[in-house]
Design a protein around this motif. Structure first.
Motif, PDB file in Angstrom:
ATOM      1  N   ASP A 133     -28.423  56.842  47.957  1.00  0.00           N
ATOM      2  CA  ASP A 133     -29.620  56.007  47.870  1.00  0.00           C
ATOM      3  C   ASP A 133     -30.893  56.768  48.222  1.00  0.00           C
ATOM      4  OD1 ASP A 133     -28.063  53.817  47.142  1.00  0.00           O
ATOM      5  OD2 ASP A 133     -27.880  53.096  49.206  1.00  0.00           O
ATOM      6  N   LYS A 134     -30.775  57.855  48.959  1.00  0.00           N
ATOM      7  CA  LYS A 134     -31.957  58.584  49.432  1.00  0.00           C
ATOM      8  C   LYS A 134     -32.177  59.922  48.737  1.00  0.00           C
ATOM      9  CE  LYS A 134     -31.666  56.673  54.065  1.00  0.00           C
ATOM     10  NZ  LYS A 134     -31.435  56.986  55.475  1.00  0.00           N
TER      11      LYS A 134
ATOM     12  N   GLN B 210     -32.711  61.020  45.646  1.00  0.00           N
ATOM     13  CA  GLN B 210     -33.789  61.223  44.673  1.00  0.00           C
ATOM     14  C   GLN B 210     -35.134  61.383  45.376  1.00  0.00           C
ATOM     15  OE1 GLN B 210     -33.998  58.661  41.257  1.00  0.00           O
ATOM     16  NE2 GLN B 210     -35.975  59.454  40.653  1.00  0.00           N
ATOM     17  N   ASN B 211     -35.414  60.547  46.359  1.00  0.00           N
ATOM     18  CA  ASN B 211     -36.678  60.671  47.090  1.00  0.00           C
ATOM     19  C   ASN B 211     -36.812  62.049  47.727  1.00  0.00           C
ATOM     20  OD1 ASN B 211     -37.626  58.155  46.478  1.00  0.00           O
ATOM     21  ND2 ASN B 211     -36.840  57.216  48.346  1.00  0.00           N
ATOM     22  N   ARG B 212     -35.734  62.544  48.299  1.00  0.00           N
ATOM     23  CA  ARG B 212     -35.776  63.851  48.961  1.00  0.00           C
ATOM     24  C   ARG B 212     -36.029  64.976  47.949  1.00  0.00           C
ATOM     25  NH1 ARG B 212     -30.734  66.222  52.076  1.00  0.00           N
ATOM     26  NH2 ARG B 212     -29.994  64.287  51.212  1.00  0.00           N
TER      27      ARG B 212
ATOM     28  N   TRP C 119     -37.265  64.735  44.792  1.00  0.00           N
ATOM     29  CA  TRP C 119     -38.574  64.594  44.141  1.00  0.00           C
ATOM     30  C   TRP C 119     -39.694  65.037  45.085  1.00  0.00           C
ATOM     31  CZ3 TRP C 119     -35.102  64.067  40.867  1.00  0.00           C
ATOM     32  CH2 TRP C 119     -35.260  63.550  39.593  1.00  0.00           C
ATOM     33  N   PHE C 120     -39.556  64.773  46.375  1.00  0.00           N
ATOM     34  CA  PHE C 120     -40.562  65.201  47.339  1.00  0.00           C
ATOM     35  C   PHE C 120     -40.679  66.726  47.351  1.00  0.00           C
ATOM     36  CE2 PHE C 120     -41.718  66.692  51.596  1.00  0.00           C
ATOM     37  CZ  PHE C 120     -42.967  66.108  51.728  1.00  0.00           C
ATOM     38  N   THR C 121     -39.551  67.430  47.438  1.00  0.00           N
ATOM     39  CA  THR C 121     -39.609  68.895  47.471  1.00  0.00           C
ATOM     40  C   THR C 121     -40.130  69.455  46.145  1.00  0.00           C
ATOM     41  OG1 THR C 121     -37.284  69.123  46.825  1.00  0.00           O
ATOM     42  CG2 THR C 121     -37.786  69.140  49.193  1.00  0.00           C
TER      43      THR C 121
ATOM     44  N   ARG D   5     -42.340  67.879  44.136  1.00  0.00           N
ATOM     45  CA  ARG D   5     -43.786  67.627  44.143  1.00  0.00           C
ATOM     46  C   ARG D   5     -44.520  68.635  45.016  1.00  0.00           C
ATOM     47  NH1 ARG D   5     -42.242  62.215  44.524  1.00  0.00           N
ATOM     48  NH2 ARG D   5     -42.613  62.242  46.756  1.00  0.00           N
TER      49      ARG D   5
ATOM     50  N   HIS E  81     -38.905  73.478  45.985  1.00  0.00           N
ATOM     51  CA  HIS E  81     -37.473  73.191  45.882  1.00  0.00           C
ATOM     52  C   HIS E  81     -36.711  74.504  45.873  1.00  0.00           C
ATOM     53  CE1 HIS E  81     -33.613  71.748  44.392  1.00  0.00           C
ATOM     54  NE2 HIS E  81     -33.991  70.574  44.864  1.00  0.00           N
TER      55      HIS E  81
ATOM     56  N   TRP F  87     -39.530  71.059  36.481  1.00  0.00           N
ATOM     57  CA  TRP F  87     -40.436  70.035  37.004  1.00  0.00           C
ATOM     58  C   TRP F  87     -41.890  70.409  36.721  1.00  0.00           C
ATOM     59  CZ3 TRP F  87     -40.044  65.403  39.752  1.00  0.00           C
ATOM     60  CH2 TRP F  87     -41.209  64.968  40.386  1.00  0.00           C
TER      61      TRP F  87
END
Length: 111
Positions: free
Chosen positions: A42-43, A45-47, A49-51, A53, A57, A66
């Motif tokens: 559940d978490k 994708q957020n992690r 996508w944050f790196t 952005r 990464h 990206w």
């Protein structure tokens, strides 16, 4: 929201069970696929996508995709969920086996 309600909401959130599993990130523009594992699907994708952005990464190929094609051309999908395991080493071994299977199946790179 009252303080009591907020504390109860936080406690409920902390008690929720996380679901481990295998996921894939696909680039629609290039057709490239990356497969990885997560202890909490559940978490993840957020992690990631944050790196991405932030531009730091650890997978340079994914970061280039990206940067070149943007978030709209990348998608994350759950490939497999791992049933709740009492022992962490059993879960971790199973995750490694399933990630290897999916990487071979999809001819994918490491996330």
């Amino acid at each position: 929201m009252k303080t009591e309600d907020r504390k109860l909401a936080i406690a409920d959130y902390k008690k929720r069970a996380s679901v481990a599993g295998v996921f894939a990130i696909r680039c629609r523009a290039t057709g490239t696929v990356w497969v990885g594992q997560a202890l909490d699907l559940d978490k993840i994708q957020n992690r990631i996508w944050f790196t991405l952005r932030m531009g730091n990464h650890r997978n340079a190929e994914l970061q280039r995709a990206w940067s070149a094609h943007g978030a709209d051309n990348l998608s994350l999908e759950t490939l497999e969920r791992i049933e709740e395991e009492e022992l962490a080493y059993v879960r971790d071994t199973l995750l490694k086996e399933r990630v290897a299977h999916w990487r071979a199946q999809l001819n994918a790179s490491v996330v």
